[in-house]
Design an enzyme around this catalytic site. Structure first.
Site, PDB file in Angstrom:
ATOM      1  N   SER A  62       0.804  -1.224   0.000  1.00  0.00           N
ATOM      2  CA  SER A  62       0.000   0.000   0.000  1.00  0.00           C
ATOM      3  C   SER A  62       0.832   1.266   0.000  1.00  0.00           C
ATOM      4  O   SER A  62       0.285   2.356  -0.159  1.00  0.00           O
ATOM      5  CB  SER A  62      -0.940   0.009   1.222  1.00  0.00           C
ATOM      6  OG  SER A  62      -0.199   0.026   2.422  1.00  0.00           O
TER       7      SER A  62
ATOM      8  N   LYS B 272      -6.934   3.392   8.490  1.00  0.00           N
ATOM      9  CA  LYS B 272      -5.992   4.401   7.996  1.00  0.00           C
ATOM     10  C   LYS B 272      -6.617   5.789   8.018  1.00  0.00           C
ATOM     11  O   LYS B 272      -5.946   6.780   8.354  1.00  0.00           O
ATOM     12  CB  LYS B 272      -5.551   4.033   6.580  1.00  0.00           C
ATOM     13  CG  LYS B 272      -4.705   2.765   6.507  1.00  0.00           C
ATOM     14  CD  LYS B 272      -4.370   2.389   5.069  1.00  0.00           C
ATOM     15  CE  LYS B 272      -3.534   1.121   5.016  1.00  0.00           C
ATOM     16  NZ  LYS B 272      -3.210   0.697   3.638  1.00  0.00           N
TER      17      LYS B 272
END
Length: 834
Positions: free
Chosen positions: A711, A754
């Site tokens: 990511s 996140k």
């Protein structure tokens, strides 16, 4: 001068009569007696008459074929020995006494009759005294002396003799007299020409002997102590029994058994358990009360009598009351509360319809960072159902027997923790919280996770069998709830039996509400205060959350609130002590009373004074002040967070250097990012030869923490592009997404965590893959309102959003950015009503 040196000075013949030894090995320096028979008589006579009383002694291989040549029957190393005595020995038998002198290797047989003769090569000890050799000799002396000290039949003279040996070869070979050596070990010792290797072999051998002797000594002492204790208890019991008989009180023991029988009757045992209890009770009546087995059987029956076999504590499920309890105990968590109420509604409906059979509702598993309320949710469910709450921590459990119990054949055996917790609960339908299920271990003693399979399977747990009880126990009425920080380490078979409910973390506003409704009230009481003695405004709570905590949950927040309130308690106590001192005037007394009754206001200044300098600050705006730095988003077991990726380019040979303890996947993402940036050099106004004349260094701070995953791909690419073009990255933008060689941005996981981590860190714009837009529906409304989300398809979209024009400062106004972003299909939280 030692014996070896004397041998070297003599003119020793290279051929000697050979005596083959069966089942015996003679080492140098050792004196032994050997039987004298017709087979060896001729060799002994020749040695005495013709070879200066010397013979060659070599052990014959075990299970050898006597029809083979003699040379093939022998081991490769023997010993040159001197015949000290021959004839009738003191024990009345015919034999010879020999002393080993030096190692020798038979090389060639020179004659067979009337006795075998062999040519040989002597192998005397050759060594140099070094610190290593002296240290090894000290170790050997110590371990031999300790071993001899544990043997009561070893005279002190032998210990003194061993202590006096200064020659290393002599010391090693003299241990050959020990009876513990096997034939193979003695021969192995004889075949070691290197003195240091020989001493190491002796040291390791005696270490094993010493460990064995220590265990035997300890067991012998325990047995003696235990025997003496049992004898003493037996005599005392006999005396007590005689005294009770004289006083007419001899029916105490029978009354004890009668009480135990009544308890078993009142326990309403199932048929299988009832039969086992009757059998053990009849056996108990035949055992002497002084026998250790008596107490073991009695303890087992007491366990059977005290277990809640059929004693439910909860009543009918009331969904309205359950909703009220969940709302009282927890702020927010709307989705989680709804799933819990659905779970309880199904159980209520099944009970109303009187459906029989096992309850096939999945086991709930609360998964999330520490401090988000997983355990307290289990307590609330128990309170809503009116059941007993039991918390069973599984962190660090490695032995299956801790859950399933130890069999009664072992001394000190007991049921497993599941049965023990049920006895403490006192009911057959408690709410059992299996805490930290992701931290179960496994070793040679078994797999506790496998033991949980039966416990959590509705098809099997109605006949759960503990190893200690050895009778089925019905766990189908127990409501099991599991908690974990991450589900990655949970075995798939166990994971399949659970329904995961994720608790990602709280926003800043949610933490403030939780502190006002729960944490402050609890800490005020814990620190000896009353609610009217302290006032904590919302600004102070924001200061504590932003400057002194950085977490997904509220555990550290409560800890910091407690630290502040302790300062308040101290201040109030000191003020009260000052009021007790006699005032000089009436006005002073009135002022003291007014101060004593006014609440202490905990403002931002008070928080700074109580907690010291802030522990956290807005790192993003402090760090992104030069090109080559981009902000990424990461998922961790304790919640989401931001991470910085730094890229630096220097003139020099072409090179890509990656640091920061990066995993293989993250390294490959960096290589893919570099390849794409090079392919877009023209569009980014980068000199095509730039990457051939510059070395690139990519670093992710926090070098002690391992990092991996795909990511960070777009973050690395953005940092590279920033470093190569000298364009700064916006300091209010964080990003996450996987990159391909074609520049496509692929979806990733952990968007909710996140986003919450970015919100806590002060980020206001998040770049994410377009295919992750659906994950935004899980975010709280205030997060959607505070953050701007930019969905992208390609890395070109990322760079267009994240990079500032050449020469621009990163602290561009947010309004100008939003005006520009409106043209690029940015999702604004304020307009997102989902």
């Amino acid at each position: 001068m030692d014996e070896t040196n004397r041998i070297e000075e003599q003119t020793t013949p290279q051929t000697l009569p050979l005596i083959a030894l069966d089942g015996a090995v003679v080492l140098p320096y050792i004196v032994v007696s050997l039987p004298l028979n017709e087979e060896v008589a001729a060799a002994v006579e020749a040695g005495l008459q013709e070879y200066n009383s010397r013979v060659l002694l070599v052990a014959r291989r075990e299970d050898t074929d006597r029809s083979q040549p003699l040379a093939e029957q022998l081991h490769r190393v023997g010993v040159v020995a001197r015949i000290e005595q021959a004839g009738i020995l003191p024990n009345g038998a015919s034999g010879i006494v020999v002393r080993g002198l030096v190692r020798a290797e038979p090389v060639e047989q020179t004659q067979s009759e009337p006795y075998p003769c062999f040519r040989y090569i002597e192998r005397p000890d050759a060594f140099t005294r070094t610190p290593e050799l002296e240290s090894l000799m000290t170790e050997v002396h110590a371990v031999i002396d300790a071993t001899l000290g544990l043997r009561s039949n070893i005279p002190q003279e032998i210990r003194n003799f061993v202590r006096s040996i200064d020659d290393p070869g002599h010391l090693a070979d003299n241990t050959g007299y020990a009876q513990e050596y096997t034939f193979e070990e003695r021969q192995k010792l004889l075949e070691m020409f290197d003195v240091i290797e020989r001493l190491a072999f002796v040291r390791d051998f005696y270490r094993k002997q010493l460990a064995l002797l220590e265990v035997q000594s300890r067991l012998r002492q325990e047995v003696q102590e235990g025997t003496a204790k049992h004898q003493r208890e037996f005599y005392l019991r006999q005396q007590m029994q005689a005294i009770r008989k004289e006083l007419g009180e001899d029916d105490t023991e029978s009354n004890g058994l009668a009480d135990l029988r009544e308890k078993l009757e009142a326990a309403h045992l199932p048929e299988v358990a009832r039969k086992e209890a009757d059998r053990e009770l009849a056996r108990l009546e035949r055992i002497n009360a002084a026998s250790p087995e008596y107490q073991m059987v009695r303890t087992y029956l007491e366990w059977l009598a005290e277990l809640p076999w059929n004693n439910p504590a909860g009543g009918a499920i009331d969904i309205g009351y359950a909703r009220q309890v969940l709302d009282e105990d927890h702020y927010g968590l709307k989705t989680i509360k709804e799933r819990i109420l659905e779970y309880l509604a199904v159980k209520q409906r099944r009970a109303m319809l009187n459906e029989s059979g096992p309850d096939r509702e999945p086991i709930l598993a609360f998964v999330g960072p520490p401090g988000v309320g997983k355990t307290s949710l289990g307590q609330s469910i128990a309170r809503a159902l009116g059941r007993t709450f039991v918390r069973m921590s599984l962190g660090g459990v490695r032995d299956e027997a801790e859950l399933r119990g130890f069999r009664r054949t072992y001394i000190g055996s007991a049921p497993g923790r599941i049965i023990q917790e049920l006895r403490r609960a006192g009911s057959s339908d408690p709410v059992v919280l299996l805490d930290e299920v992701d931290k179960l271990g496994m070793d040679y003693r078994g797999d506790p996770a496998s033991a949980l399979l039966e416990v959590l399977d509705p098809e099997q747990n109605n006949t759960f069998t503990d190893h200690y009880l050895n009778v089925p126990f019905d766990l189908s009425k127990v409501l099991f709830i599991a908690t974990a920080n991450t589900f990655d380490s949970v075995p798939p078979a166990l994971r399949d039996r659970m329904e995961v409910i994720e608790l990602s973390g709280y926003t800043e506003d949610e933490k403030v509400r939780i502190a006002q409704q729960h944490l402050l009230r609890r800490q005020i009481k814990a620190n000896g205060l009353q609610s009217d003695e302290v006032e904590v405004p919302e600004e102070a709570l924001h200061a504590i959350i932003n400057d002194y905590t950085r977490e997904a949950g509220v555990r550290n927040l409560e800890r910091q609130i407690g630290a502040v309130l302790r300062k308040v308690t101290r201040q109030i106590t000191e003020q009260a002590s000052a009021v007790e001192v006699e005032p000089e005037t009436a006005s002073d007394a009135a002022a003291g009373r007014e101060t004593a009754h006014s609440p202490v206001v905990v403002d931002t200044a008070f928080v700074r004074k109580a907690l010291g300098r802030p522990s956290f600050y807005n790192e993003a705006r402090e760090r992104i002040d030069q090109s080559g730095v981009a902000t990424g988003l990461v998922w961790t077991p304790v919640g989401g967070d931001i991470i910085f990726v730094e890229a630096s380019v220097v003139e020099g040979a072409k090179e890509l250097k990656l640091t920061g303890k990066l995993g293989d996947v993250m390294r490959e993402s960096a290589e893919a990012a570099l390849t794409y940036i090079r392919s877009r050099s023209k569009a980014l106004n980068i000199d095509p030869a730039f990457f051939d004349t510059h070395a690139i260094h990519i670093h992710v701070p926090g070098g002690a923490t391992p990092k991996d995953g795909p990511s960070a791909g777009i973050t690395i690419a953005t940092a590279l592009a920033s470093a190569a073009t000298e364009r700064l990255v916006r300091d209010d933008v964080a990003m996450t997404g996987e990159i391909t060689l074609r520049g496509r941005v692929l979806p990733i996981g952990g968007i909710k965590e996140k986003a919450l981590g970015a919100h806590r860190a002060g980020i206001r714009t998040i770049i994410l893959p377009r295919r992750n837009e659906a994950d935004l529906d899980d975010l709280p409304r205030e997060v959607l309102e505070d953050l701007n989300f930019v969905p992208v398809d390609t890395l070109d979209d990322v760079l267009e959003t994240a990079l500032l024009p050449v020469g621009a400062h990163p602290r561009a106004t947010l309004n100008s950015f939003i005006d520009m972003a409106h043209e690029r299909d940015i999702i604004q939280g304020k307009s997102n009503e989902s």
